[in-house]
Design an enzyme around this catalytic site. Structure first.
Site, PDB file in Angstrom:
ATOM      1  N   ASP A  37      -3.391 -17.765  32.862  1.00 17.48           N
ATOM      2  CA  ASP A  37      -3.842 -18.576  33.997  1.00 17.48           C
ATOM      3  C   ASP A  37      -4.410 -19.910  33.529  1.00 17.48           C
ATOM      4  OD1 ASP A  37      -5.937 -17.172  32.779  1.00 17.48           O
ATOM      5  OD2 ASP A  37      -7.099 -16.979  34.619  1.00 17.48           O
ATOM      6  N   GLY A  66      -4.314 -11.598  38.826  1.00 20.65           N
ATOM      7  CA  GLY A  66      -5.619 -11.803  38.226  1.00 20.65           C
ATOM      8  C   GLY A  66      -6.402 -10.513  38.127  1.00 20.65           C
TER       9      GLY A  66
END
Length: 259
Positions: free
Chosen positions: A109, A8
């Site tokens: 994601d 991330g």
């Protein structure tokens, strides 16, 4: 065993699944300058501490919203694990339709959360992911991805408030005892915490109205539990949603061949 890498904007999580359960899970700050050799030293050390060996990893899948980090994560798999990783993108077999104008623009994601949510909790649903950005992603009863909302994450808001206002300190995130703060820090904490709770409730209500039906509300990300304390809107907290999405994606798609 399967190595799962969720890179991330703020943190990178690596986890190992043995086909039955997660047997290791580790977190490191995301740094696009980190080399494959640095990843390898870090991962090998943690595998050893968990009683695992590098040679036991036979497949890998990577999901990232940081394109600059992908090269060295790939090199980690190729040079140190001798496997070609599957990289999450919109062209793979997700098992559901991606009903947006440009599927390639959707962060991996968000699709991974959709996949895992539909598999584990069913639909229709909205997934709220509390990360660097706070995202709301909507799926229909069949699991099709319909789009969503992207808002600044809580930590970004705290940092922006501190940087833009000279007299306001940098604060931590907590649930205030009262909404009305009687000094600066409690007032800031209230604004951040209850402001985000209000945003969650308001956006979920608007999403439900626009969808035209009831949506299950599933939350993931590090702050999901804390924010769920302040609202009844969040029904399910699933901390492993993105990792599980990566595992499911790897099971649906053939492993790439190392060239």
């Amino acid at each position: 065993m399967l190595l799962v890498v969720d890179a991330g904007n703020t943190n990178t999580v690596m986890a190992v699944h043995d086909g039955h359960q997660w047997v290791g899970r580790w977190r490191i700050s995301t740094n696009a300058q980190r080399t494959s050799d640095e990843y390898a030293v870090w991962l090998t050390t943690l595998l050893t501490q968990a009683g695992l060996k590098r040679e036991q990893i036979s497949a890998a899948v990577i999901g990232t919203v940081v394109p600059a980090a992908l090269y060295d994560l790939r090199r980690l798999c190729r040079d140190w694990l001798e496997i070609e990783p599957l990289v999450a993108n919109a062209t793979l077999d997700w098992g559901f339709e991606i009903k947006v104008f440009n599927p390639d623009e959707v962060g991996a994601d968000r699709l991974l959360n959709t996949l895992a949510c539909h598999q584990s909790h069913g639909g229709p649903a909205v997934v709220i992911d509390f990360g660097t950005a706070t995202t709301f992603d909507v799926m229909d009863r069949d699991g099709a991805y319909l789009g969503g909302v992207i808002a600044p994450g809580i930590n970004l808001s705290i940092e922006a408030l501190h940087r833009a206002a000279a007299r306001l300190p940098r604060i931590g995130i907590s649930r205030p005892q009262s909404v009305i703060g009687r000094s600066t820090v409690p007032a800031m904490q209230s604004g951040i915490y209850w402001g985000y709770v209000g945003m969650i409730e308001g956006l979920v209500a608007r999403i439900q109205a626009e969808y035209g039906g009831t949506l299950k509300v599933v939350a993931t990300g590090g702050l999901a539990s804390l924010l769920a304390e302040g609202t009844t809107v969040i029904e399910i907290i699933d901390a492993d949603l993105t990792l599980e999405g990566l595992r499911l994606l790897a099971s649906r798609n053939p492993a790439p061949i190392l060239s």
